[in-house]
Motif scaffolding. Structure first.
Motif, short mmCIF file in Angstrom:
data_model
loop_
_atom_site.label_atom_id
_atom_site.label_comp_id
_atom_site.label_asym_id
_atom_site.label_seq_id
_atom_site.Cartn_x
_atom_site.Cartn_y
_atom_site.Cartn_z
N VAL A 296 0.86 -1.18 0.00
CA VAL A 296 0.00 0.00 0.00
C VAL A 296 0.90 1.24 0.00
O VAL A 296 1.77 1.38 0.86
CB VAL A 296 -0.93 0.02 1.22
N GLU A 297 0.69 2.10 -0.99
CA GLU A 297 1.46 3.33 -1.11
C GLU A 297 0.69 4.50 -0.50
O GLU A 297 -0.52 4.43 -0.30
CB GLU A 297 1.76 3.63 -2.58
N GLU A 298 1.41 5.60 -0.22
CA GLU A 298 0.77 6.79 0.32
C GLU A 298 0.23 7.63 -0.85
O GLU A 298 0.92 8.49 -1.38
CB GLU A 298 1.75 7.61 1.16
N THR A 299 -0.99 7.33 -1.24
CA THR A 299 -1.62 8.02 -2.35
C THR A 299 -3.13 8.02 -2.16
O THR A 299 -3.68 7.11 -1.53
CB THR A 299 -1.27 7.35 -3.70
N ALA A 300 -3.78 9.04 -2.70
CA ALA A 300 -5.24 9.12 -2.63
C ALA A 300 -5.89 8.31 -3.73
O ALA A 300 -7.11 8.11 -3.72
CB ALA A 300 -5.69 10.58 -2.73
N GLU A 301 -5.09 7.82 -4.68
CA GLU A 301 -5.64 7.00 -5.76
C GLU A 301 -6.09 5.64 -5.22
O GLU A 301 -5.53 5.13 -4.26
CB GLU A 301 -4.58 6.78 -6.85
N VAL A 302 -7.11 5.07 -5.87
CA VAL A 302 -7.59 3.75 -5.47
C VAL A 302 -6.54 2.71 -5.84
O VAL A 302 -6.10 2.64 -6.99
CB VAL A 302 -8.93 3.42 -6.16
N GLN A 303 -6.12 1.91 -4.86
CA GLN A 303 -5.13 0.86 -5.09
C GLN A 303 -5.85 -0.48 -5.16
O GLN A 303 -6.57 -0.85 -4.23
CB GLN A 303 -4.08 0.87 -3.98
N LYS A 304 -5.67 -1.19 -6.26
CA LYS A 304 -6.47 -2.39 -6.53
C LYS A 304 -5.64 -3.66 -6.44
O LYS A 304 -4.50 -3.71 -6.90
CB LYS A 304 -7.11 -2.28 -7.92
N VAL A 305 -6.24 -4.68 -5.85
CA VAL A 305 -5.66 -6.02 -5.78
C VAL A 305 -6.72 -7.01 -6.24
O VAL A 305 -7.86 -6.97 -5.75
CB VAL A 305 -5.20 -6.38 -4.35
N THR A 306 -6.37 -7.89 -7.17
CA THR A 306 -7.32 -8.86 -7.70
C THR A 306 -6.82 -10.27 -7.44
O THR A 306 -5.69 -10.60 -7.76
CB THR A 306 -7.53 -8.66 -9.21
N MET A 307 -7.69 -11.09 -6.85
CA MET A 307 -7.39 -12.50 -6.63
C MET A 307 -8.29 -13.31 -7.54
O MET A 307 -9.51 -13.13 -7.55
CB MET A 307 -7.61 -12.88 -5.17
N ILE A 308 -7.68 -14.24 -8.30
CA ILE A 308 -8.42 -15.03 -9.28
C ILE A 308 -8.49 -16.48 -8.84
O ILE A 308 -7.48 -17.07 -8.45
CB ILE A 308 -7.75 -14.93 -10.67
N ASP A 309 -9.68 -17.06 -8.90
CA ASP A 309 -9.86 -18.47 -8.59
C ASP A 309 -10.04 -19.29 -9.86
O ASP A 309 -10.72 -18.86 -10.79
CB ASP A 309 -11.10 -18.67 -7.71
N LYS A 310 -9.41 -20.46 -9.85
CA LYS A 310 -9.57 -21.39 -10.97
C LYS A 310 -10.49 -22.54 -10.55
O LYS A 310 -10.55 -22.91 -9.38
CB LYS A 310 -8.21 -21.96 -11.39
N LEU A 311 -11.17 -23.10 -11.51
CA LEU A 311 -12.03 -24.25 -11.24
C LEU A 311 -11.20 -25.46 -10.84
O LEU A 311 -10.10 -25.67 -11.34
CB LEU A 311 -12.87 -24.59 -12.46
N VAL A 312 -11.76 -26.28 -9.94
CA VAL A 312 -11.13 -27.56 -9.61
C VAL A 312 -11.23 -28.46 -10.83
O VAL A 312 -12.28 -28.56 -11.46
CB VAL A 312 -11.86 -28.21 -8.41
N GLU A 313 -10.13 -29.10 -11.18
CA GLU A 313 -10.12 -30.00 -12.33
C GLU A 313 -10.32 -31.43 -11.85
O GLU A 313 -9.63 -31.90 -10.96
CB GLU A 313 -8.80 -29.88 -13.10
N ILE A 314 -11.28 -32.12 -12.43
CA ILE A 314 -11.57 -33.51 -12.08
C ILE A 314 -11.02 -34.42 -13.16
O ILE A 314 -11.32 -34.27 -14.33
CB ILE A 314 -13.09 -33.74 -11.93
N TYR A 315 -10.20 -35.37 -12.72
CA TYR A 315 -9.61 -36.34 -13.64
C TYR A 315 -10.19 -37.73 -13.34
O TYR A 315 -10.42 -38.07 -12.19
CB TYR A 315 -8.09 -36.40 -13.47
N VAL A 316 -10.40 -38.52 -14.40
CA VAL A 316 -10.86 -39.90 -14.19
C VAL A 316 -10.03 -40.86 -15.01
O VAL A 316 -9.50 -40.51 -16.07
CB VAL A 316 -12.35 -40.08 -14.58
N ARG A 317 -9.87 -42.06 -14.48
CA ARG A 317 -9.30 -43.14 -15.27
C ARG A 317 -10.39 -44.19 -15.44
O ARG A 317 -11.00 -44.63 -14.47
CB ARG A 317 -8.09 -43.75 -14.57
N ILE A 318 -10.66 -44.53 -16.66
CA ILE A 318 -11.73 -45.49 -16.95
C ILE A 318 -11.14 -46.89 -17.03
O ILE A 318 -10.18 -47.13 -17.74
CB ILE A 318 -12.44 -45.13 -18.26
#
Length: 298
Positions: free
Chosen positions: A222-244
């Motif tokens: 976090v910097e000393e500024t009046a500007e909006v400081q943005k942080v983005t966290m991205i989630d990925k889908l759980v991958e399901i694997y199968v062996r037939i």
């Protein structure tokens, strides 16, 4: 302006050659002075989720007063303060007010040098000019309303597409010592924190939203500024694997697996569960034709 005086007991006075009493009257010219008044305002933002701003005591805010020009004595012409000379530093009172009195006529500069955590330093130099306008006014006042902005952190929790906010994840912001600054459950809107002090922080996902993978910690500053400081966290889908199982010959089962899961290659024995970080055991599920589907979650 006329000076009134009274003569009493003339027997005690010296006399001139004509016998008139000699009276000495001393007239002192009172020099006008300047008074500087500062009222501090904090520009609190609206519609924030969490505000860390504490305005209960503003006495930690400091100002420096300097001479913008040579401040000259009207009595003898001497220099009281040289141009650029720092005269004094002052702190506001608890309520954010400051009053500096008995300043000689002249031009000064006042500048904020310290502020509170979570506020943005207002380092603008304000000119303060005291100029005598008449022979009656004894005190000239200059009043300044000086405001401070707050820091603002905006945190976004999205899917990998970034189209919209991901609802239901528990998130926490930690300082560099591991202390919790704020904790919340994500909604359809970004989360805002006002008045967070400058420094290093960590954004941590405590609980992810199924079927998404818990994200890796994000470190940010976090910097000393009046500007909006943005942080983005991205989630990925759980991958399901199968062996037939090789015995599986049901075309519907095979098609359903191909459409909904990723098929493991021969020899892929283990997958790691993103939810726990542990290696998963194979889970056998009976298919319609009696064959076994080995399901892995990654």
């Amino acid at each position: 302006e006329s000076v009134k005086f009274k003569i009493e007991g003339i027997r005690d006075f010296d006399k001139d050659q004509d016998g008139d009493p000699i009276v000495e009257v001393v007239v002192k010219n009172e020099q006008p002075t300047g008074t500087l008044i500062i009222d501090k305002e904090i520009a609190i933002r609206e519609n924030v989720d969490t505000s860390l701003v504490d305005t209960s005591d503003l006495s930690g805010i400091e100002f420096k007063l300097s001479a913008k020009e040579n401040i000259i004595s009207p009595i003898d012409g001497s220099v009281i303060y040289k141009k650029g000379q720092e005269i004094k530093t002052y702190n506001l009172d608890k309520d954010g007010n400051l009053k500096v009195e008995e300043l000689p006529m002249g031009i000064y500069e006042i500048q904020e040098t310290k502020t509170l955590d979570g506020l943005v330093l207002n380092d603008k130099k304000y000119e303060v000019k005291f100029e005598q306008q008449d022979l009656v006014t004894k005190v000239y006042e200059v009043k300044l309303d000086i405001s401070n902005d707050t820091t603002l952190l905006e945190i976004s929790k999205t899917t990998i597409t970034g189209d919209k906010e991901l609802v239901g994840a528990k998130l926490t912001v930690l300082d560099e010592n591991g202390n919790t600054i704020d904790s919340w459950v994500s909604t359809e809107k970004t989360h805002t924190i006002e008045g967070i002090k400058t420094g290093k922080y960590t954004l941590r996902e405590e609980i992810a939203v199924e079927p998404y993978v818990k994200a890796t910690d994000i470190e940010f500053t976090v910097e000393e500024t009046a500007e909006v400081q943005k942080v983005t966290m991205i989630d990925k889908l759980v991958e399901i694997y199968v062996r037939i199982n090789q015995a599986c010959e049901d075309p519907e089962v095979l098609e359903r697996c191909r459409n909904n899961f990723k098929l493991l290659e021969e020899g892929d024995e283990y997958m790691v569960n993103y939810w726990t970080g542990e290696v998963l055991n194979i889970t056998g599920k009976q298919a319609a034709d009696g064959s076994v589907l080995y399901v892995y979650a990654k």
